[in-house]
Design a protein around this motif. Structure first.
Motif, PDB file in Angstrom:
ATOM      1  N   THR A 114       7.830 -25.464   9.390  1.00 32.83           N
ATOM      2  CA  THR A 114       8.207 -25.503   7.806  1.00 32.83           C
ATOM      3  C   THR A 114       8.134 -24.052   7.377  1.00 32.83           C
ATOM      4  O   THR A 114       7.763 -23.155   8.342  1.00 32.83           O
ATOM      5  CB  THR A 114       6.824 -25.672   6.790  1.00 32.83           C
ATOM      6  N   ASP A 158       8.410 -25.155   0.244  1.00 31.75           N
ATOM      7  CA  ASP A 158       7.919 -25.757   1.035  1.00 31.75           C
ATOM      8  C   ASP A 158       9.242 -26.235   1.921  1.00 31.75           C
ATOM      9  O   ASP A 158       9.954 -27.239   1.369  1.00 31.75           O
ATOM     10  CB  ASP A 158       6.772 -25.854   2.029  1.00 31.75           C
ATOM     11  N   LYS A 209      13.892 -31.371   4.773  1.00 32.73           N
ATOM     12  CA  LYS A 209      13.243 -32.152   3.661  1.00 32.73           C
ATOM     13  C   LYS A 209      12.227 -31.109   2.185  1.00 32.73           C
ATOM     14  O   LYS A 209      12.088 -30.758   3.624  1.00 32.73           O
ATOM     15  CB  LYS A 209      11.492 -33.120   4.458  1.00 32.73           C
ATOM     16  N   ASP A 210      12.754 -31.100   1.381  1.00 31.90           N
ATOM     17  CA  ASP A 210      12.803 -30.532   0.173  1.00 31.90           C
ATOM     18  C   ASP A 210      11.224 -31.199  -0.032  1.00 31.90           C
ATOM     19  O   ASP A 210      11.151 -32.413  -0.630  1.00 31.90           O
ATOM     20  CB  ASP A 210      13.276 -30.498  -0.445  1.00 31.90           C
ATOM     21  N   GLU A 211      10.004 -30.665   0.118  1.00 33.01           N
ATOM     22  CA  GLU A 211       8.551 -30.827   0.032  1.00 33.01           C
ATOM     23  C   GLU A 211       8.405 -31.815  -1.902  1.00 33.01           C
ATOM     24  O   GLU A 211       7.751 -32.631  -2.296  1.00 33.01           O
ATOM     25  CB  GLU A 211       7.927 -30.178   0.735  1.00 33.01           C
ATOM     26  N   TYR A 212       8.764 -30.719  -2.154  1.00 36.19           N
ATOM     27  CA  TYR A 212       8.310 -31.382  -3.866  1.00 36.19           C
ATOM     28  C   TYR A 212       9.720 -30.501  -4.180  1.00 36.19           C
ATOM     29  O   TYR A 212      10.163 -28.822  -4.146  1.00 36.19           O
ATOM     30  CB  TYR A 212       7.521 -29.943  -3.899  1.00 36.19           C
ATOM     31  N   ARG A 236      10.486 -28.512   5.277  1.00 38.66           N
ATOM     32  CA  ARG A 236       9.986 -29.832   6.457  1.00 38.66           C
ATOM     33  C   ARG A 236      11.712 -28.697   7.566  1.00 38.66           C
ATOM     34  O   ARG A 236      12.896 -29.474   6.899  1.00 38.66           O
ATOM     35  CB  ARG A 236       9.940 -30.497   6.125  1.00 38.66           C
ATOM     36  N   THR A 246       9.443 -21.717   3.866  1.00 37.46           N
ATOM     37  CA  THR A 246       8.573 -21.397   2.687  1.00 37.46           C
ATOM     38  C   THR A 246       9.684 -20.259   1.888  1.00 37.46           C
ATOM     39  O   THR A 246       9.825 -19.378   2.036  1.00 37.46           O
ATOM     40  CB  THR A 246       7.441 -20.832   2.656  1.00 37.46           C
TER      41      THR A 246
END
Length: 244
Positions: free
Chosen positions: A240, A223, A170-173, A225, A242
């Protein structure tokens, strides 16, 4: 009896004809019953699901399908198939898929859950598996580096069997809307009862790339996930990484 295919969409996902009535009638006799689904798409089951102890979806199994089904039903083979599509509770939930983009609203309905009946990647076995000891060698990488993620899978049940370990990211942002999660890898392993095995996944630049608003393939800093589980709706381990 299901008609399906390209340009042959079905408005109803229930079993056609009197098949649901037949399932219920047999179940009411108290006879042990396994429902075997033959077809190529999702099927709704809310009218009879709670009345049967087991369901076997064989899709279109081919010439040896009968022997394969018999092996599973009599316990000579431990099934380990996983759903490549999402099964909805009701046709009103369609389209329903695991890797949708954020909607900005709740997923539930006033009178129905937004969750699927059976999620993408779902499948049962005659045994059970435990996920543990998640490790990652680097929590921070640059856009040309990879990280190694590992975990331990243990067969905690009473039968030998296969498990399909699934890696989601999952691409957090991001600068554009991204799926809430995406399958990026899986491994099917065989474990004897009581046996454990270490599974290793490589988080490479290739699986972290995305298309930006100009349709250029890039890796954006931020970040990500790392999610490991037995289906898209049963995540057992999380960490996670980064990207700088």
């Amino acid at each position: 009896g299901i008609e399906e295919g390209e340009f042959r969409d079905r408005a109803y996902l229930s079993l056609p004809g009197h098949q649901e009535e037949l399932i219920q009638a047999v179940a009411e006799t108290g006879t042990p019953v396994v429902v075997i689904l033959v077809g190529g798409s999702a099927i709704t089951m809310q009218n009879w699901l709670q009345k049967v102890p087991a369901i076997l979806d064989v899709w279109y199994p081919g010439d040896e399908g009968g022997n394969a089904v018999a092996d599973v039903l009599f316990g000579d083979y431990n099934p380990a198939g996983r759903l490549p599509v999402t099964f909805p509770i009701d046709v009103a939930q369609v389209p329903l898929y695991y890797n949708h983009k954020p909607t900005g609203r709740g997923d539930d309905y006033v009178n129905l859950s937004g969750k699927p009946l059976y999620p993408f990647g779902y499948g049962l076995s005659y045994t059970h598996f435990n996920y543990s000891d998640l490790q990652i060698d680097k929590t921070t990488i640059n856009t040309s580096e990879s990280a190694t993620v590992s975990c331990t899978i243990t067969n905690t049940g009473n039968f030998n069997g296969d498990e399909v370990v699934q890696l989601y990211i999952k691409d957090e942002y991001a600068s554009v809307a991204r799926p809430i999660m995406e399958l990026k890898g899986f491994q099917r392993i065989h474990l004897k009862k009581g046996e454990s095995k270490t599974i290793i996944f490589q988080v490479t630049p290739d699986i972290l790339t995305m298309l930006d608003k100009n349709m250029n393939r890039i890796i954006e800093p931020g970040d990500f996930r790392i999610l490991i589980g037995t289906s898209s709706n049963d995540i057992r381990l999380r960490t996670t990484v980064t990207v700088e």
